[in-house]
Scaffold this active site. Structure first.
Site, PDB file in Angstrom:
ATOM      1  N   GLU A  80       9.778  -3.847  10.159  1.00 51.09           N
ATOM      2  CA  GLU A  80      10.125  -2.559   9.572  1.00 51.09           C
ATOM      3  C   GLU A  80      10.651  -1.588  10.628  1.00 51.09           C
ATOM      4  OE1 GLU A  80       8.329   1.005   6.728  1.00 51.09           O
ATOM      5  OE2 GLU A  80       7.104  -0.768   7.153  1.00 51.09           O
ATOM      6  N   GLU A 139      -0.868  -5.472   8.997  1.00 47.79           N
ATOM      7  CA  GLU A 139      -0.029  -4.782   9.966  1.00 47.79           C
ATOM      8  C   GLU A 139      -0.620  -4.922  11.358  1.00 47.79           C
ATOM      9  OE1 GLU A 139       1.272  -1.151   6.917  1.00 47.79           O
ATOM     10  OE2 GLU A 139       0.544  -0.699   8.927  1.00 47.79           O
ATOM     11  N   LYS A 197      -0.982  -9.381   3.357  1.00 48.56           N
ATOM     12  CA  LYS A 197      -0.172  -8.906   4.482  1.00 48.56           C
ATOM     13  C   LYS A 197      -0.989  -7.958   5.345  1.00 48.56           C
ATOM     14  CE  LYS A 197       3.415  -6.021   3.911  1.00 48.56           C
ATOM     15  NZ  LYS A 197       3.077  -4.861   4.783  1.00 48.56           N
ATOM     16  N   ASP A 235       0.837  -1.206   0.000  1.00 50.07           N
ATOM     17  CA  ASP A 235       0.000   0.000   0.000  1.00 50.07           C
ATOM     18  C   ASP A 235       0.869   1.251   0.000  1.00 50.07           C
ATOM     19  OD1 ASP A 235       0.890  -0.139   2.610  1.00 50.07           O
ATOM     20  OD2 ASP A 235      -1.097  -0.094   3.524  1.00 50.07           O
ATOM     21  N   SER A 236       2.187   1.058   0.010  1.00 45.19           N
ATOM     22  CA  SER A 236       3.112   2.162  -0.231  1.00 45.19           C
ATOM     23  C   SER A 236       2.911   2.759  -1.614  1.00 45.19           C
ATOM     24  CB  SER A 236       4.565   1.685  -0.081  1.00 45.19           C
ATOM     25  OG  SER A 236       4.799   0.498  -0.833  1.00 45.19           O
TER      26      SER A 236
END
Length: 287
Positions: A184, A117, A115, A46-47
Site C-alpha cells: 500500500e 499488517e 490479513k 478494517d477500512s
C-alpha cells in the site's frame, strides 16, 4: 459454480501472469454485486471503520466488528475467496492470542484467510497461523493501523534504505508462509522490485503497475458516500453517491409536494360480492 480461490491458485495466477482483481466488501449487497461482477478476491478490510462506521482511523474497529461483517460478506459471495483483516491489537501480543483471534475469524466469520499488517517482526506469528491451517496475507508499505505512529498517510519506499527494508520484509513474510502480500502506497519501482523477487503474488493499492494484482476500496471505486476525497491512486468507475443523493432528494420533494404516493402505489379495497336476489337473511342465517 466456481469454488473460491486458494493460496496455491493465487500463486499459479502469478506464475501464469494472470492479474488478480481484489475489492473490499463489508456487507451482503456489496459482496453479492462484486461477486457477480467477477472479482477474484474480496477483502473485508478494517477500512470499514472509515467508510462504514464513521471512525477517523481503523484503530477502533473490533474483532466482533470484523466477524459480523465477514459473515455478511460470506453470505453474499459464497463462490469468492474472502480475506479478513485482523484488526488493531488482535495480534502482536502472545502467539496464543493471535491464533485464537484468527481462528475466530475463520470459524465464526467464515473467512478463507486473514490479513496482518507488518514486516519481518510478524514472521513467527504468520508461521504459527499457517502451521495451524490458517492462510495469511501480509500487508506492507503504508500500514493504516500504525498511522498514528508513522505520522499520517505517507508514501513508502521513497529512498534506497526504505526500499531495501520493504524487500527484506516481503521476503520474510514469504518465508514464513504468507500466501500473498498487499503493498500500500509504495513507490512504483520499489513495489515492482518486490513483485519480481517473490514467488507469491503482490496486490497493490497505490503501488503502481508492477504488482501482480490490484485492490481498491469499494466506496472509492464507485464513489459511494458523501465527501469522498479524490486520491491519486484511485480510479472511480461510477458516482453512486451522487445518484443516491439525487434520488433521495427527489423522493423528499415528492413527499413534501404530495406527488408521492400516486394512485398506482396504493392498494384499493377488495370488491364485495353482490347479494343474490333469491337470498333472504333471517336471524343471520340464509333460508
Amino acid at each position: 459454480m466456481s469454488q473460491p480461490l486458494t493460496p496455491p491458485k493465487l500463486k499459479s495466477m502469478k506464475a501464469q501472469g494472470s492479474p488478480i482483481a481484489m475489492v473490499t466488501a463489508y456487507d451482503y449487497p456489496s459482496a453479492r454485486l462484486t461477486e457477480e461482477a467477477g472479482v477474484d478476491v474480496l477483502l473485508v478490510g478494517d477500512s470499514l471503520g472509515n467508510v462504514v462506521l464513521g471512525y477517523e482511523t481503523t484503530v477502533p474497529v473490533t474483532l466482533e466488528d470484523m466477524i459480523y461483517h465477514t459473515r455478511a460478506v460470506v453470505r453474499g459471495a459464497p463462490h469468492t475467496m474472502i480475506v479478513t483483516d485482523m484488526p488493531f491489537a488482535t495480534y502482536r501480543g502472545s502467539k496464543e492470542q493471535t491464533l485464537r483471534n484468527a481462528a475466530r475469524l475463520m470459524q465464526e466469520g467464515g473467512a478463507h484467510a486473514v490479513k496482518l499488517e507488518g514486516g519481518a517482526e510478524l514472521a513467527d506469528e504468520i508461521a504459527l497461523l499457517v502451521s495451524a491451517g490458517i492462510p495469511v496475507i501480509g500487508h506492507l508499505g503504508l500500514t493504516p493501523q500504525s498511522v498514528l505512529q508513522i505520522g499520517g498517510y505517507k508514501v513508502q519506499g521513497r529512498d534506497e534504505a526504505e526500499a531495501a527494508r520493504l524487500l527484506a520484509d516481503a521476503k520474510a513474510l514469504e518465508q514464513a508462509g504468507a500466501a500473498a502480500v498487499v503493498l500500500e502506497l509504495v513507490v512504483e519501482p520499489a513495489a515492482a522490485a518486490v513483485s519480481r523477487a517473490l514467488s507469491i503474488p503482490t496486490i497493490g493499492i497505490g503501488a503502481g503497475r508492477g504488482c501482480d494484482g490490484q485492490v481498491l476500496v469499494y466506496h472509492d471505486l464507485i464513489r459511494y458516500g458523501s465527501g469522498i476525497r479524490d486520491k491519486r491512486f484511485v480510479k472511480a468507475y461510477a458516482d453512486v453517491g451522487e445518484t443516491i443523493r439525487g434520488a433521495v432528494s427527489q423522493y423528499v420533494n415528492e413527499v413534501k409536494t404530495g406527488r408521492f404516493p400516486e394512485e398506482n402505489h396504493a392498494f384499493p379495497m377488495q370488491a364485495q360480492p353482490k347479494e343474490s336476489p333469491n337470498t333472504k337473511l333471517y336471524g343471520g342465517e340464509s333460508q
